[in-house]
Design a protein around this motif. Structure first.
Motif, PDB file in Angstrom:
ATOM      1  N   LEU A  91     -34.915 -54.663 -65.371  1.00 10.81           N
ATOM      2  CA  LEU A  91     -34.891 -54.596 -66.806  1.00 10.81           C
ATOM      3  C   LEU A  91     -34.116 -53.876 -67.356  1.00 10.81           C
ATOM      4  CD1 LEU A  91     -38.669 -55.690 -67.140  1.00 10.81           C
ATOM      5  CD2 LEU A  91     -36.727 -57.507 -67.483  1.00 10.81           C
ATOM      6  N   ASP A  92     -33.570 -54.024 -68.527  1.00  7.23           N
ATOM      7  CA  ASP A  92     -32.898 -53.023 -69.572  1.00  7.23           C
ATOM      8  C   ASP A  92     -33.691 -52.576 -70.630  1.00  7.23           C
ATOM      9  OD1 ASP A  92     -31.091 -54.643 -71.839  1.00  7.23           O
ATOM     10  OD2 ASP A  92     -32.025 -55.651 -70.272  1.00  7.23           O
ATOM     11  N   TYR A  93     -33.606 -51.213 -70.800  1.00  7.12           N
ATOM     12  CA  TYR A  93     -34.235 -50.707 -72.147  1.00  7.12           C
ATOM     13  C   TYR A  93     -33.140 -49.940 -73.040  1.00  7.12           C
ATOM     14  CZ  TYR A  93     -38.175 -51.992 -69.086  1.00  7.12           C
ATOM     15  OH  TYR A  93     -38.899 -52.771 -68.420  1.00  7.12           O
TER      16      TYR A  93
ATOM     17  N   ILE B  90     -25.237 -39.216 -70.019  1.00 12.56           N
ATOM     18  CA  ILE B  90     -26.668 -39.623 -70.258  1.00 12.56           C
ATOM     19  C   ILE B  90     -27.297 -39.508 -68.675  1.00 12.56           C
ATOM     20  CG2 ILE B  90     -28.263 -41.526 -70.654  1.00 12.56           C
ATOM     21  CD1 ILE B  90     -25.714 -42.786 -72.123  1.00 12.56           C
ATOM     22  N   ASN B  91     -28.242 -38.700 -68.536  1.00 17.40           N
ATOM     23  CA  ASN B  91     -28.876 -38.718 -67.146  1.00 17.40           C
ATOM     24  C   ASN B  91     -30.285 -38.963 -67.317  1.00 17.40           C
ATOM     25  OD1 ASN B  91     -26.907 -37.140 -65.749  1.00 17.40           O
ATOM     26  ND2 ASN B  91     -27.160 -35.324 -67.201  1.00 17.40           N
ATOM     27  N   VAL B  92     -30.870 -39.543 -66.116  1.00 17.09           N
ATOM     28  CA  VAL B  92     -32.214 -40.242 -66.242  1.00 17.09           C
ATOM     29  C   VAL B  92     -32.911 -39.589 -64.959  1.00 17.09           C
ATOM     30  CG1 VAL B  92     -33.390 -42.318 -65.923  1.00 17.09           C
ATOM     31  CG2 VAL B  92     -31.506 -42.247 -67.080  1.00 17.09           C
ATOM     32  N   ASP B  93     -34.053 -38.819 -65.078  1.00 17.87           N
ATOM     33  CA  ASP B  93     -34.735 -38.476 -64.042  1.00 17.87           C
ATOM     34  C   ASP B  93     -36.374 -39.006 -64.196  1.00 17.87           C
ATOM     35  OD1 ASP B  93     -35.374 -36.614 -61.980  1.00 17.87           O
ATOM     36  OD2 ASP B  93     -36.458 -35.425 -63.579  1.00 17.87           O
ATOM     37  N   ILE B  94     -36.699 -39.507 -62.984  1.00 14.97           N
ATOM     38  CA  ILE B  94     -37.795 -40.374 -62.644  1.00 14.97           C
ATOM     39  C   ILE B  94     -38.815 -39.605 -61.942  1.00 14.97           C
ATOM     40  CG2 ILE B  94     -38.865 -42.598 -61.921  1.00 14.97           C
ATOM     41  CD1 ILE B  94     -35.992 -43.999 -62.736  1.00 14.97           C
TER      42      ILE B  94
ATOM     43  N   THR C 167     -33.485 -46.257 -61.412  1.00 17.28           N
ATOM     44  CA  THR C 167     -32.292 -46.338 -62.147  1.00 17.28           C
ATOM     45  C   THR C 167     -31.125 -47.185 -61.445  1.00 17.28           C
ATOM     46  OG1 THR C 167     -32.737 -44.066 -63.310  1.00 17.28           O
ATOM     47  CG2 THR C 167     -30.747 -45.522 -63.921  1.00 17.28           C
ATOM     48  N   LYS C 168     -31.107 -48.461 -62.024  1.00 19.94           N
ATOM     49  CA  LYS C 168     -30.122 -49.223 -61.459  1.00 19.94           C
ATOM     50  C   LYS C 168     -28.638 -48.926 -62.116  1.00 19.94           C
ATOM     51  CE  LYS C 168     -28.849 -53.623 -59.826  1.00 19.94           C
ATOM     52  NZ  LYS C 168     -29.407 -54.795 -58.963  1.00 19.94           N
ATOM     53  N   TYR C 169     -28.760 -48.948 -63.432  1.00 20.74           N
ATOM     54  CA  TYR C 169     -27.504 -48.550 -64.234  1.00 20.74           C
ATOM     55  C   TYR C 169     -27.720 -47.882 -65.383  1.00 20.74           C
ATOM     56  CZ  TYR C 169     -25.937 -52.973 -62.007  1.00 20.74           C
ATOM     57  OH  TYR C 169     -25.675 -53.971 -61.171  1.00 20.74           O
ATOM     58  N   VAL C 170     -26.721 -47.265 -66.098  1.00 20.59           N
ATOM     59  CA  VAL C 170     -26.894 -46.562 -67.145  1.00 20.59           C
ATOM     60  C   VAL C 170     -25.716 -46.749 -68.103  1.00 20.59           C
ATOM     61  CG1 VAL C 170     -27.155 -44.275 -68.320  1.00 20.59           C
ATOM     62  CG2 VAL C 170     -28.259 -44.554 -66.294  1.00 20.59           C
ATOM     63  N   ILE C 171     -25.870 -47.560 -69.019  1.00 18.01           N
ATOM     64  CA  ILE C 171     -24.402 -47.783 -69.965  1.00 18.01           C
ATOM     65  C   ILE C 171     -24.475 -46.958 -71.433  1.00 18.01           C
ATOM     66  CG2 ILE C 171     -23.413 -49.653 -71.111  1.00 18.01           C
ATOM     67  CD1 ILE C 171     -24.898 -51.494 -69.065  1.00 18.01           C
ATOM     68  N   ASN C 172     -23.349 -46.301 -71.663  1.00 22.51           N
ATOM     69  CA  ASN C 172     -23.243 -45.627 -72.520  1.00 22.51           C
ATOM     70  C   ASN C 172     -22.618 -46.376 -73.914  1.00 22.51           C
ATOM     71  OD1 ASN C 172     -22.648 -43.817 -74.811  1.00 22.51           O
ATOM     72  ND2 ASN C 172     -21.591 -42.155 -73.533  1.00 22.51           N
ATOM     73  N   SER C 173     -23.362 -46.806 -74.807  1.00 20.50           N
ATOM     74  CA  SER C 173     -22.752 -47.343 -76.061  1.00 20.50           C
ATOM     75  C   SER C 173     -23.163 -47.003 -77.390  1.00 20.50           C
ATOM     76  CB  SER C 173     -23.596 -49.071 -76.003  1.00 20.50           C
ATOM     77  OG  SER C 173     -23.130 -49.710 -74.600  1.00 20.50           O
ATOM     78  N   THR C 174     -22.930 -45.651 -77.312  1.00 20.23           N
ATOM     79  CA  THR C 174     -23.066 -44.548 -78.454  1.00 20.23           C
ATOM     80  C   THR C 174     -23.173 -45.422 -79.815  1.00 20.23           C
ATOM     81  OG1 THR C 174     -21.733 -42.919 -77.533  1.00 20.23           O
ATOM     82  CG2 THR C 174     -22.256 -42.896 -79.950  1.00 20.23           C
TER      83      THR C 174
ATOM     84  N   ILE D  76     -26.460 -45.823 -78.601  1.00 22.53           N
ATOM     85  CA  ILE D  76     -27.466 -46.685 -77.584  1.00 22.53           C
ATOM     86  C   ILE D  76     -27.145 -46.282 -76.197  1.00 22.53           C
ATOM     87  CG2 ILE D  76     -28.437 -48.542 -76.831  1.00 22.53           C
ATOM     88  CD1 ILE D  76     -28.939 -48.435 -79.867  1.00 22.53           C
ATOM     89  N   ALA D  77     -28.074 -45.759 -75.448  1.00 22.55           N
ATOM     90  CA  ALA D  77     -28.282 -45.656 -74.026  1.00 22.55           C
ATOM     91  C   ALA D  77     -28.829 -46.824 -73.458  1.00 22.55           C
ATOM     92  CB  ALA D  77     -28.774 -44.158 -73.684  1.00 22.55           C
ATOM     93  N   LYS D  78     -28.243 -47.604 -72.821  1.00 20.82           N
ATOM     94  CA  LYS D  78     -28.940 -48.631 -72.053  1.00 20.82           C
ATOM     95  C   LYS D  78     -29.337 -47.933 -70.697  1.00 20.82           C
ATOM     96  CE  LYS D  78     -27.984 -53.083 -73.031  1.00 20.82           C
ATOM     97  NZ  LYS D  78     -28.981 -53.314 -73.585  1.00 20.82           N
ATOM     98  N   ILE D  79     -30.403 -48.280 -70.415  1.00 20.79           N
ATOM     99  CA  ILE D  79     -31.120 -47.642 -68.850  1.00 20.79           C
ATOM    100  C   ILE D  79     -31.519 -48.929 -68.235  1.00 20.79           C
ATOM    101  CG2 ILE D  79     -32.744 -46.230 -67.779  1.00 20.79           C
ATOM    102  CD1 ILE D  79     -30.730 -44.891 -69.707  1.00 20.79           C
ATOM    103  N   TRP D  80     -31.165 -49.296 -67.169  1.00 19.66           N
ATOM    104  CA  TRP D  80     -31.562 -50.433 -66.402  1.00 19.66           C
ATOM    105  C   TRP D  80     -32.363 -49.988 -65.244  1.00 19.66           C
ATOM    106  CZ3 TRP D  80     -30.359 -55.697 -66.459  1.00 19.66           C
ATOM    107  CH2 TRP D  80     -29.433 -56.147 -67.602  1.00 19.66           C
ATOM    108  N   LEU D  81     -33.549 -50.426 -65.295  1.00 16.79           N
ATOM    109  CA  LEU D  81     -34.771 -49.988 -64.283  1.00 16.79           C
ATOM    110  C   LEU D  81     -34.979 -50.910 -63.169  1.00 16.79           C
ATOM    111  CD1 LEU D  81     -37.214 -47.847 -66.633  1.00 16.79           C
ATOM    112  CD2 LEU D  81     -35.392 -47.000 -65.126  1.00 16.79           C
ATOM    113  N   GLU D  82     -35.256 -50.631 -61.901  1.00 14.60           N
ATOM    114  CA  GLU D  82     -35.879 -51.599 -60.776  1.00 14.60           C
ATOM    115  C   GLU D  82     -36.621 -50.948 -60.032  1.00 14.60           C
ATOM    116  OE1 GLU D  82     -32.371 -52.073 -58.221  1.00 14.60           O
ATOM    117  OE2 GLU D  82     -31.975 -50.133 -57.893  1.00 14.60           O
ATOM    118  N   LYS D  83     -37.264 -51.864 -59.253  1.00 16.47           N
ATOM    119  CA  LYS D  83     -38.446 -51.597 -58.105  1.00 16.47           C
ATOM    120  C   LYS D  83     -39.407 -51.056 -58.776  1.00 16.47           C
ATOM    121  CE  LYS D  83     -34.922 -50.062 -54.675  1.00 16.47           C
ATOM    122  NZ  LYS D  83     -34.532 -49.153 -53.846  1.00 16.47           N
ATOM    123  N   GLY D  84     -40.136 -50.116 -58.150  1.00 16.74           N
ATOM    124  CA  GLY D  84     -41.587 -49.600 -58.542  1.00 16.74           C
ATOM    125  C   GLY D  84     -42.638 -50.061 -57.611  1.00 16.74           C
TER     126      GLY D  84
END
Length: 100
Positions: free
Chosen positions: A14-16, A33-37, A52-59, A61-69
């Motif tokens: 899912l993306d956030y 944009i850095n993501v630390d889990i 984190t699957k993807y990180v998209i910079n759409s200034t 907006i930072a779109k963060i795609w998360l997977e698994k868990g």
């Protein structure tokens, strides 16, 4: 700054969107944009944990795609961005993985 919490299932990808528009000055843009889990129980992250699957910079907006868990596990997701003009902002959200 904690910006909220999310719940997802282990198989979901899912993306956030994280909106930095209230923080950015006019004309400034997101540069990195850095993501630390981390797991909230303190155990080291494994290959089955939230990732984190993807990180998209759409200034602005930072779109963060998360997977698994792992079902029943809670995580802290820290998102740190640096702007073209050198500002740094860090926000975090809590992610709970539930296998229904």
């Amino acid at each position: 700054m904690n910006i909220g919490s999310i719940t997802k299932q282990p198989a979901e990808v899912l993306d956030y969107d994280i909106d930095f528009s209230e923080w950015l000055r006019a004309g400034d843009t997101l540069q990195t944009i850095n993501v630390d889990i981390t797991r909230l129980d303190g155990v080291a992250i494994s290959t089955d944990d939230l990732a984190t699957k993807y990180v998209i910079n759409s200034t602005p907006i930072a779109k963060i795609w998360l997977e698994k868990g792992l079902g029943g596990q809670s995580y802290k997701v820290e998102v740190t961005t640096t702007t073209r003009e050198g500002r740094t902002k860090q926000v975090e959200l809590r992610a709970r993985v539930r296998d229904y």
